[in-house]
Design a protein around this motif. Sequence first.
Motif, PDB file in Angstrom:
ATOM      1  N   TYR A 164     -36.456   2.996  60.391  1.00 31.19           N
ATOM      2  CA  TYR A 164     -36.444   2.503  59.157  1.00 31.19           C
ATOM      3  C   TYR A 164     -35.044   2.724  58.130  1.00 31.19           C
ATOM      4  O   TYR A 164     -34.414   3.577  58.745  1.00 31.19           O
ATOM      5  N   THR A 165     -34.831   1.943  57.443  1.00 31.91           N
ATOM      6  CA  THR A 165     -33.765   1.881  56.556  1.00 31.91           C
ATOM      7  C   THR A 165     -33.782   3.229  55.866  1.00 31.91           C
ATOM      8  O   THR A 165     -34.760   3.952  55.942  1.00 31.91           O
ATOM      9  N   SER A 166     -32.645   3.429  55.227  1.00 27.20           N
ATOM     10  CA  SER A 166     -32.596   4.934  54.384  1.00 27.20           C
ATOM     11  C   SER A 166     -33.140   4.594  53.049  1.00 27.20           C
ATOM     12  O   SER A 166     -33.154   5.576  52.273  1.00 27.20           O
ATOM     13  N   GLY A 167     -33.322   3.522  52.713  1.00 23.43           N
ATOM     14  CA  GLY A 167     -34.238   3.336  51.571  1.00 23.43           C
ATOM     15  C   GLY A 167     -33.068   3.461  50.370  1.00 23.43           C
ATOM     16  O   GLY A 167     -33.835   3.694  49.053  1.00 23.43           O
ATOM     17  N   THR A 168     -31.845   2.888  50.265  1.00 25.85           N
ATOM     18  CA  THR A 168     -31.006   3.139  49.157  1.00 25.85           C
ATOM     19  C   THR A 168     -31.246   2.209  48.166  1.00 25.85           C
ATOM     20  O   THR A 168     -30.933   2.264  47.146  1.00 25.85           O
ATOM     21  N   THR A 169     -31.807   1.060  48.598  1.00 31.24           N
ATOM     22  CA  THR A 169     -31.921  -0.169  47.413  1.00 31.24           C
ATOM     23  C   THR A 169     -33.346  -0.344  47.420  1.00 31.24           C
ATOM     24  O   THR A 169     -33.919  -1.543  47.171  1.00 31.24           O
ATOM     25  N   GLY A 170     -34.180   0.627  47.626  1.00 34.02           N
ATOM     26  CA  GLY A 170     -35.807   0.321  47.519  1.00 34.02           C
ATOM     27  C   GLY A 170     -36.642   0.977  48.576  1.00 34.02           C
ATOM     28  O   GLY A 170     -36.022   1.870  49.229  1.00 34.02           O
ATOM     29  N   ARG A 171     -37.633   0.743  48.824  1.00 29.24           N
ATOM     30  CA  ARG A 171     -38.437   1.444  49.757  1.00 29.24           C
ATOM     31  C   ARG A 171     -37.922   1.094  50.995  1.00 29.24           C
ATOM     32  O   ARG A 171     -37.328   0.147  51.433  1.00 29.24           O
ATOM     33  N   PRO A 172     -38.139   2.220  51.881  1.00 29.90           N
ATOM     34  CA  PRO A 172     -37.434   1.903  53.519  1.00 29.90           C
ATOM     35  C   PRO A 172     -38.097   0.944  54.155  1.00 29.90           C
ATOM     36  O   PRO A 172     -39.315   0.560  53.964  1.00 29.90           O
ATOM     37  N   LYS A 173     -37.550   0.200  54.831  1.00 30.04           N
ATOM     38  CA  LYS A 173     -38.060  -0.980  55.455  1.00 30.04           C
ATOM     39  C   LYS A 173     -37.826  -0.670  57.185  1.00 30.04           C
ATOM     40  O   LYS A 173     -37.033  -0.199  57.490  1.00 30.04           O
ATOM     41  N   GLY A 174     -38.690  -1.354  57.857  1.00 24.43           N
ATOM     42  CA  GLY A 174     -38.866  -0.796  59.333  1.00 24.43           C
ATOM     43  C   GLY A 174     -38.815  -1.904  60.143  1.00 24.43           C
ATOM     44  O   GLY A 174     -39.039  -3.307  59.916  1.00 24.43           O
ATOM     45  N   VAL A 175     -38.071  -1.670  61.394  1.00 22.97           N
ATOM     46  CA  VAL A 175     -38.107  -2.849  62.432  1.00 22.97           C
ATOM     47  C   VAL A 175     -38.636  -2.196  63.857  1.00 22.97           C
ATOM     48  O   VAL A 175     -38.345  -1.056  64.114  1.00 22.97           O
ATOM     49  N   ILE A 176     -39.293  -3.066  64.537  1.00 26.20           N
ATOM     50  CA  ILE A 176     -39.740  -2.636  65.681  1.00 26.20           C
ATOM     51  C   ILE A 176     -38.892  -3.259  66.823  1.00 26.20           C
ATOM     52  O   ILE A 176     -38.552  -4.248  66.982  1.00 26.20           O
ATOM     53  N   SER A 177     -38.364  -2.235  67.976  1.00 27.51           N
ATOM     54  CA  SER A 177     -37.802  -2.637  68.904  1.00 27.51           C
ATOM     55  C   SER A 177     -38.627  -2.847  70.255  1.00 27.51           C
ATOM     56  O   SER A 177     -39.413  -1.991  70.269  1.00 27.51           O
ATOM     57  N   THR A 178     -38.345  -3.797  71.175  1.00 29.56           N
ATOM     58  CA  THR A 178     -39.074  -3.667  72.426  1.00 29.56           C
ATOM     59  C   THR A 178     -38.595  -2.943  73.298  1.00 29.56           C
ATOM     60  O   THR A 178     -37.421  -2.560  73.576  1.00 29.56           O
ATOM     61  N   LEU A 179     -39.433  -2.674  74.648  1.00 27.56           N
ATOM     62  CA  LEU A 179     -38.852  -2.035  75.735  1.00 27.56           C
ATOM     63  C   LEU A 179     -37.866  -2.850  76.446  1.00 27.56           C
ATOM     64  O   LEU A 179     -36.913  -2.377  76.789  1.00 27.56           O
ATOM     65  N   ARG A 180     -38.046  -4.376  76.536  1.00 23.98           N
ATOM     66  CA  ARG A 180     -37.176  -5.027  76.985  1.00 23.98           C
ATOM     67  C   ARG A 180     -35.735  -4.866  76.397  1.00 23.98           C
ATOM     68  O   ARG A 180     -34.794  -4.755  76.942  1.00 23.98           O
TER      69      ARG A 180
END
Length: 576
Positions: A212-228
Amino acid sequence: MSSGWQDRGKWGGFKPTPESIPPSGVVFRFRSDARKIPVNVTPLNPINFLLRAAFIVPNKLAIAHPDVPHPSFYTFAVWAQRVQNLAYALIERGIQPGDRVAVIAPNSPMIADAHHAIIAARAVITPINIRLTKDSVDYILEHSGSKVILVDHAFVHLVENAKVPVIVCNDTGRPDDPYEQLLASGRRFSRERGWLGLDMEMNEDAAASLCYTSGTTGRPKGVISTLRGSYLAAIANAYETRMDRNSIYLWILPMFHACGWTYPWAITFAFSTQITIRSADPDLIWHHIINSGVTHYCAAPLSSIISSHRARRLDDSRSITAVVAGAAPTSSLIGQLEKLKIRVTHVYGLTLAKLSSFEVCSETYGPFTRNYHRPAREVDETKGLADEDSRIMARQGHAFVTSDEARVVYQAKEGDPEDAELKDVPDDGVTRGEVVVRGNIKNRFTSIIAIPRPRRKHFAEVILGVAIWLFRNPDGSIMILDRIKDLIISGGENASSLSIEQELSRHPDVLEVTVEDSTFRPKDRHAAFEKELKKYAAQVLPGFARPEWVEVVDELPKTSTGKVLKHVLRGRAAKL
């Protein structure tokens, strides 16, 4: 060069818990049905790096955690057993494939364990920034749907009233530590089935992490990374920084930040030893640089490393690779580090970037470009890099080996057809554009994304960092001109705050500098230095890019990963 702990006999009497000792005849291999996998295909998974290291160099020191009241040290074989124990413990507590497991901890053995054990349990690690507010942590826990929380004892306040099980780590490595008791329960639950009792994840595109982002400009946003993606990014990081079994990596970059740019796995891929320190204290960093044989570290451009009273030039037999990113380093900083024989590998990547005017998140597993030292350059070893070479090394460079060329293209125009081709900027070091890349680095998204129709076709093929202006140099390397929001309009010209900062930082009395656009003027502040710096700026900057006022501060406000909080400074400038 030794701080007294590298040799097995000098570990201060530390002994791993009995449950951490692997049985004889251990097999470092997951259970799998070979009939379901073609003989020429193995699903990529970064946990296999640890299993390979434990198999090939079982007695080599994997993790040293010396700077705490109860230091701990683990070989690869012992560490692999601990990781296995944690994987079984999570399964015992109901963790299913795809479930999220949150981790809130500074750099320490526990968060290193978690980066391997959670994916060994076929779950998804959700590392959370320890510097966030409780409100932001609560939001991430709920948004991620985390089923279990692993938390360091210093941050228990962030998980008060949590709705899911919480396991506290006192960071002692002792049997009475709640975390060690968790591992012990995992060992018992395994019934000595070992790694062959854990199923291998057959889908290499399964999720590995949720950051997740640190949420400095709004709610934290998340990104999923894959195993590959994590597997290939880790290999790229190890290769691009020349890490190997003789390397000693010092953890300065937080492991919670974009999974430490995948270095938790790059280190094990290279059979390297890692030193974990709970905080990035400059004096402690220099203690390990001087005494512990450190060869690599990752960090934002930390001027405090140069200004530490312990800073000194390393002897001729040593040099350190500093992987610098998070904010663009100045040529002055690079030159000063090189004078100390800290060789800078300048990398660039996107952790979570807002794409232009729409709410989109993009990640490239941390670094995906780097600048390469030119073999033909002439270096004065007593002075470090020549000034012009330092400028070149401040560029963002070329794409990693695991991705295609990093392109700089013209921004798509409103009304362009969906199949409009992206147009590359000329290699003139002047024409600005946006960075686009593709290759084995692309993440999946966990946020709702709105993509304008003219870009939809290309977005399926590339990651765009369109919140940043860049240009391409004649040698093909790319360089950040500025973040779009930080460009300053002065005298009808676009002035790059980054370029101005690069020039002003070369002044011998400037440690750090940031430039903001403001119509306000402070009065009678540091008048002598303001006059001197303006005179210096007149020699190195065009008229429209010269600062009209200067404010000297003790320290610049920064994020937990070392980036200057320019929005804070803009607010301060507006009040002047």
